[in-house]
Motif scaffolding. Structure first.
Motif, PDB file in Angstrom:
ATOM      1  N   ASP A 206     -40.411  24.554 -55.836  1.00 16.15           N
ATOM      2  CA  ASP A 206     -39.123  23.227 -55.816  1.00 16.15           C
ATOM      3  C   ASP A 206     -38.650  23.247 -54.374  1.00 16.15           C
ATOM      4  OD1 ASP A 206     -41.265  23.003 -58.214  1.00 16.15           O
ATOM      5  OD2 ASP A 206     -39.298  22.892 -59.681  1.00 16.15           O
ATOM      6  N   LYS A 208     -38.494  25.085 -51.683  1.00 12.22           N
ATOM      7  CA  LYS A 208     -39.880  24.948 -50.782  1.00 12.22           C
ATOM      8  C   LYS A 208     -39.944  24.051 -50.101  1.00 12.22           C
ATOM      9  CE  LYS A 208     -40.335  29.987 -50.620  1.00 12.22           C
ATOM     10  NZ  LYS A 208     -40.938  31.325 -50.387  1.00 12.22           N
ATOM     11  N   ARG A 209     -40.740  23.501 -51.458  1.00 13.03           N
ATOM     12  CA  ARG A 209     -41.804  22.091 -51.380  1.00 13.03           C
ATOM     13  C   ARG A 209     -40.556  20.799 -50.484  1.00 13.03           C
ATOM     14  NH1 ARG A 209     -44.160  23.725 -55.915  1.00 13.03           N
ATOM     15  NH2 ARG A 209     -43.262  22.843 -56.990  1.00 13.03           N
ATOM     16  N   THR A 210     -39.574  20.869 -51.105  1.00 15.80           N
ATOM     17  CA  THR A 210     -38.356  19.725 -50.576  1.00 15.80           C
ATOM     18  C   THR A 210     -38.423  20.068 -48.712  1.00 15.80           C
ATOM     19  OG1 THR A 210     -37.857  19.410 -53.270  1.00 15.80           O
ATOM     20  CG2 THR A 210     -36.386  18.942 -51.494  1.00 15.80           C
ATOM     21  N   GLN A 211     -38.068  21.231 -49.034  1.00 14.86           N
ATOM     22  CA  GLN A 211     -37.543  21.096 -47.586  1.00 14.86           C
ATOM     23  C   GLN A 211     -38.692  20.885 -46.339  1.00 14.86           C
ATOM     24  OE1 GLN A 211     -36.555  25.735 -47.642  1.00 14.86           O
ATOM     25  NE2 GLN A 211     -34.299  25.560 -47.907  1.00 14.86           N
ATOM     26  N   ALA A 212     -39.886  20.803 -46.721  1.00 17.98           N
ATOM     27  CA  ALA A 212     -41.227  20.900 -46.231  1.00 17.98           C
ATOM     28  C   ALA A 212     -41.530  19.546 -45.951  1.00 17.98           C
ATOM     29  CB  ALA A 212     -42.631  21.393 -47.075  1.00 17.98           C
ATOM     30  N   GLN A 213     -41.176  18.709 -47.227  1.00 15.77           N
ATOM     31  CA  GLN A 213     -40.684  17.725 -47.318  1.00 15.77           C
ATOM     32  C   GLN A 213     -40.241  16.767 -46.480  1.00 15.77           C
ATOM     33  OE1 GLN A 213     -43.583  16.225 -48.797  1.00 15.77           O
ATOM     34  NE2 GLN A 213     -42.686  13.867 -47.959  1.00 15.77           N
ATOM     35  N   ALA A 214     -38.922  17.814 -46.501  1.00 14.65           N
ATOM     36  CA  ALA A 214     -37.882  17.020 -45.731  1.00 14.65           C
ATOM     37  C   ALA A 214     -38.487  16.717 -44.594  1.00 14.65           C
ATOM     38  CB  ALA A 214     -36.207  17.341 -46.385  1.00 14.65           C
ATOM     39  N   ASP A 215     -38.559  18.666 -43.958  1.00 13.34           N
ATOM     40  CA  ASP A 215     -38.975  18.417 -42.658  1.00 13.34           C
ATOM     41  C   ASP A 215     -40.595  17.858 -42.105  1.00 13.34           C
ATOM     42  OD1 ASP A 215     -37.053  20.700 -42.387  1.00 13.34           O
ATOM     43  OD2 ASP A 215     -38.698  21.985 -43.015  1.00 13.34           O
ATOM     44  N   ALA A 216     -41.012  17.381 -42.900  1.00 20.25           N
ATOM     45  CA  ALA A 216     -42.566  16.242 -42.234  1.00 20.25           C
ATOM     46  C   ALA A 216     -41.291  14.819 -41.904  1.00 20.25           C
ATOM     47  CB  ALA A 216     -43.809  16.467 -43.426  1.00 20.25           C
ATOM     48  N   ASP A 217     -41.081  14.290 -43.649  1.00 21.65           N
ATOM     49  CA  ASP A 217     -39.932  13.055 -43.103  1.00 21.65           C
ATOM     50  C   ASP A 217     -39.363  13.430 -42.155  1.00 21.65           C
ATOM     51  OD1 ASP A 217     -41.575  12.114 -45.982  1.00 21.65           O
ATOM     52  OD2 ASP A 217     -39.362  12.853 -47.059  1.00 21.65           O
ATOM     53  N   LYS A 219     -40.423  14.586 -38.980  1.00 20.57           N
ATOM     54  CA  LYS A 219     -41.256  14.972 -38.344  1.00 20.57           C
ATOM     55  C   LYS A 219     -41.824  13.289 -38.042  1.00 20.57           C
ATOM     56  CE  LYS A 219     -41.303  20.169 -37.942  1.00 20.57           C
ATOM     57  NZ  LYS A 219     -42.880  20.870 -38.145  1.00 20.57           N
TER      58      LYS A 219
END
Length: 283
Positions: A206, A208-217, A219
């Protein structure tokens, strides 16, 4: 030496009278009551203090009303799921002060009351209550089990005795059952560990998903901002060009004016044949 028989008789009579007088008084301690008997029959009870009774025909029986303990070791019983166990418990009790005369008249002593009433009641109550619990539940709810035994004993002997506490000191199941319980507990511990590891992995995923989503958001937000900046810059440049075009269209001499303003006053050192001098038009 001649013995005076009369003197000896009076001395003996005096000692007898003295013993009778002294034997007519008795004391009752604070932690006891006395049952007074006359020719073997109960005629009353005595409170703490100094009392008098008729010599020879009266007798005082002292009964303790202080807290006493009855211990029961290795009491066999079966649980609801037919698991045998040896129980060890103790009962703290007091004799009711207003029941001492009846206790003596019925049982003769407190020890007889314990052996004839309390002991069977404890045995019966413990086995009955223990039979209402499974082996696992009686261990998990040991305090409740003791409270249920207490209430059962109280309902049986509560009229004669003040039952203060019932302490369940030990519940000893068979070795085979205890080994099975230990194995079951170990298995449950392993299951719990697996569950905890799964929860940890789930939490890590969760995160990692949150961090990836935050990075995508982040970018996406940066790209959106850059696109907007480029669009705004393009719009500004287009408007500037449009404004310049309109200015040139409305003022044809504006180009010559700008050239003149930016000329440094020097003529070029070389001239291309057929070209005119800058800013000089020869007709």
């Amino acid at each position: 030496m001649k013995i005076n028989i009369r003197f000896i008789f009076f001395v003996a009579l005096f000692l007898f009278a003295l013993s009778v007088i002294l034997g007519s008084f008795y004391t009752v301690d604070q932690g006891e009551r006395v049952v007074l008997l006359r020719n073997g029959a109960v005629i009353g009870t005595a409170e703490p203090g100094l009392h008098w009774k008729w010599p020879v025909i009266d007798r005082s029986v002292h009964i303790s009303i202080q807290s006493q303990k009855a211990a029961y070791a290795r009491m066999p019983a079966y649980s609801k799921d037919q698991q045998p166990a040896d129980l060890q418990l103790s009962v703290n009790f007091r004799v009711k002060p207003d029941e001492v005369a009846d206790i003596y008249g019925t049982y003769g002593s407190v020890s007889n009351l314990i052996s004839r009433v309390l002991d069977p009641a404890v045995q019966k109550a413990t086995k009955e209550v223990f039979g209402q619990y499974n082996a696992v539940s009686v261990i998990q709810e040991r305090q409740k089990f003791g409270a249920d035994v207490y209430q059962n004993i109280l309902s049986t002997v509560g009229k004669k005795l003040n039952i203060e506490t019932v302490q369940v000191e030990n519940i000893d199941f068979s070795d085979a059952y205890e080994q099975s319980i230990e194995q079951r507990m170990l298995a449950e511990v392993e299951v719990q560990k697996v569950r905890q590891n799964l929860e940890k992995e789930k939490v890590a995923a969760d995160i990692k998903r949150t961090q990836a989503q935050a990075d995508a958001d982040a970018k996406l937000a940066q790209a959106t901002a850059d696109a907007k900046a480029i669009a705004l810059k393009g719009d500004a440049e287009a408007r500037a060009i449009q404004a310049k075009g309109a200015a040139l269209r409305d003022n044809p001499a504006l180009v010559q004016l700008i050239q003149a303003e930016r000329w440094n006053g020097k003529l070029p050192s070389t001239m291309v044949p057929g070209e005119s001098v800058p800013f000089v038009t020869i007709k």
